[in-house]
Design an enzyme around this catalytic site. Structure first.
Site, short mmCIF file in Angstrom:
data_model
loop_
_atom_site.label_atom_id
_atom_site.label_comp_id
_atom_site.label_asym_id
_atom_site.label_seq_id
_atom_site.Cartn_x
_atom_site.Cartn_y
_atom_site.Cartn_z
N SER A 1 0.81 -1.23 0.00
CA SER A 1 0.00 0.00 0.00
C SER A 1 0.84 1.28 0.00
O SER A 1 0.51 2.21 -0.74
CB SER A 1 -0.97 0.00 1.19
OG SER A 1 -1.93 -1.00 1.00
N THR B 1 -5.73 -3.49 7.12
CA THR B 1 -5.52 -4.84 6.61
C THR B 1 -5.57 -5.84 7.77
O THR B 1 -5.91 -5.47 8.90
CB THR B 1 -4.21 -4.92 5.78
OG1 THR B 1 -4.14 -6.19 5.16
CG2 THR B 1 -2.97 -4.70 6.64
N LYS C 1 -9.59 -5.89 9.93
CA LYS C 1 -10.66 -5.42 9.03
C LYS C 1 -12.06 -5.55 9.64
O LYS C 1 -12.91 -4.71 9.38
CB LYS C 1 -10.61 -6.18 7.69
CG LYS C 1 -9.48 -5.71 6.79
CD LYS C 1 -9.35 -6.62 5.59
CE LYS C 1 -9.56 -5.86 4.32
NZ LYS C 1 -9.25 -6.64 3.11
N ASN D 1 -11.93 -1.46 5.11
CA ASN D 1 -10.52 -1.38 4.67
C ASN D 1 -10.06 0.05 4.47
O ASN D 1 -8.90 0.28 4.12
CB ASN D 1 -10.29 -2.21 3.39
CG ASN D 1 -10.76 -1.50 2.14
OD1 ASN D 1 -11.59 -0.59 2.19
ND2 ASN D 1 -10.26 -1.90 0.99
N ASP E 1 -12.90 -3.08 -1.33
CA ASP E 1 -12.42 -4.34 -1.93
C ASP E 1 -13.31 -4.82 -3.08
O ASP E 1 -12.82 -5.20 -4.14
CB ASP E 1 -12.34 -5.45 -0.87
CG ASP E 1 -11.06 -5.36 -0.03
OD1 ASP E 1 -10.09 -4.74 -0.48
OD2 ASP E 1 -11.07 -5.93 1.08
N GLY F 1 -14.76 -20.04 -1.81
CA GLY F 1 -14.41 -19.44 -0.52
C GLY F 1 -15.56 -18.60 -0.01
O GLY F 1 -16.33 -18.02 -0.79
N GLY G 1 -13.90 -13.59 4.73
CA GLY G 1 -14.10 -12.14 4.72
C GLY G 1 -14.03 -11.54 3.33
O GLY G 1 -14.84 -10.65 2.99
N TYR H 1 -2.28 -13.17 -5.06
CA TYR H 1 -1.26 -12.85 -6.06
C TYR H 1 0.09 -13.32 -5.52
O TYR H 1 0.20 -13.76 -4.37
CB TYR H 1 -1.26 -11.35 -6.38
CG TYR H 1 -1.24 -10.46 -5.17
CD1 TYR H 1 -2.44 -10.02 -4.60
CD2 TYR H 1 -0.05 -10.09 -4.56
CE1 TYR H 1 -2.43 -9.23 -3.45
CE2 TYR H 1 -0.04 -9.30 -3.42
CZ TYR H 1 -1.23 -8.87 -2.88
OH TYR H 1 -1.22 -8.10 -1.74
#
Ligand code: NAP
Length: 269
Positions: free
Chosen positions: A16, A61, A65, A86, A101, A125, A128, A215
């Site tokens: 970030s 983060t 959160k 967030n 998000d 999934g 959150g 990622y």
């Protein structure tokens, strides 16, 4: 100089600061953006103190959160729906909590040219991150939205929680057998332990696209599985990370940054 930060624990690895400094430089905005490690036990006291010190905003983060919601003076609809915050914006009496998000995911899929309207969408999934993307996904009017998870109760609960926004089909991974999807989105954290959950064969319709919220190394198991299963393309979640940051930047500064050029910078590193 206005001060911003990402708060979490651990947080030193966060991209970030790099992303927000690049946005600010391109927009000729002067700011300081740091990474602040805050323990869960100290969160309430630190947030109150940081408000008093005049900080101009925070990204939030893991692991804060969800916990930070109760410390906000008010919440956006997106944060309330996501059950998580967030982005924090200071108000005279405390903090306004938002969640970018889901918008980040939908914007990144649009950047990639992935159509959701009228398509059969599967989210793997039900934690959150999955909760945070459901309302924005339903708003794109997919033909169907299915949520599958290892723990069978979580998709059921999400289906009830979002029933007023649209139909969400709850499944376990194995109960997907025989179904096919046009867009498959991985919102599990399984990749962080180096593996894909066991899944039935044949989930990808012809030309199906796969997108992973993870990622880096955590993306590799999903990338391998989707490629082996015949997905046309597979994308990682770095674009979502940059797009959710861009939306936070817009909320703070009133300027929409060029997410694509900052994403290209990160990929070049
Ligand atoms: N790109 C971005 O901007 C962005 C933003 C947010 C999150 N993320 C990523 O999204 C992922 C999910 O985050 P989260 O906050 O939702 O985490 P979370 O709340 O802890 O939820 C984890 C989810 O993964 C499932 N899972 C974990 N390990 C598994 C395994 N070995 N086999 C099968 N399922 C497994 C869990 O299933 P059970 O319920 O059965 O335990 C649950 O559905 C993380 O990798 C995170 O880094 C990316």
């Amino acid at each position: 100089m206005k001060r911003y930060a990402v708060i979490g624990q651990p947080v030193a690895h966060s991209l970030s600061p790099t992303i927000h400094k690049a946005f600010a430089e391109a927009a000729a905005i002067t700011l300081d953006y740091q990474a602040l490690a805050i323990d869960a036990a100290d969160l309430a006291a630190r947030l109150a103190a940081l408000h008093g010190e005049g900080w101009a905003g925070f990204n939030v983060t893991l692991p804060h959160k969800q916990a930070v919601m109760a410390l906000c003076q008010d919440l956006s609809d997106a944060a309330r729906r996501a059950g998580a915050v967030n982005t924090l914006i200071p108000t005279p009496g405390g903090w306004h909590g938002d969640n970018t998000d889901g918008t980040g995911l939908v914007q990144d899929l649009a950047r990639l040219g992935v159509t959701l309207a009228g398509r059969r969408v599967l989210v793997l999934g039900a934690g959150g991150a999955a909760r945070g993307i459901i309302a924005p996904l339903l708003a794109t009017r997919p033909a169907s939205l299915t949520i599958s998870n290892r723990n069978p109760w979580k998709p059921e609960a999400l289906s009830e929680a979002f029933a007023d926004l649209g139909t969400l089909t709850p499944r376990t991974h194995w109960a997907l057998k025989g179904d096919a999807f046009d867009v498959v989105i991985n919102a599990t954290s399984a990749g962080h332990s180096g593996a894909m959950p066991p899944m039935p064969e044949g989930l990808f319709a012809d030309g199906a696209v796969a997108y992973d919220l993870s990622y880096g190394k955590a993306h590799l198991p999903f990338a391998e599985w989707t490629t082996a299963q015949g997905a046309r393309t597979v994308h990682d979640g770095l674009g979502m990370l940059v797009a959710q940051a861009a939306e936070s930047f817009r909320l703070w500064h009133g300027v929409t940054p060029d997410a694509a050029s900052v994403l290209a910078l990160l990929r070049a590193d």
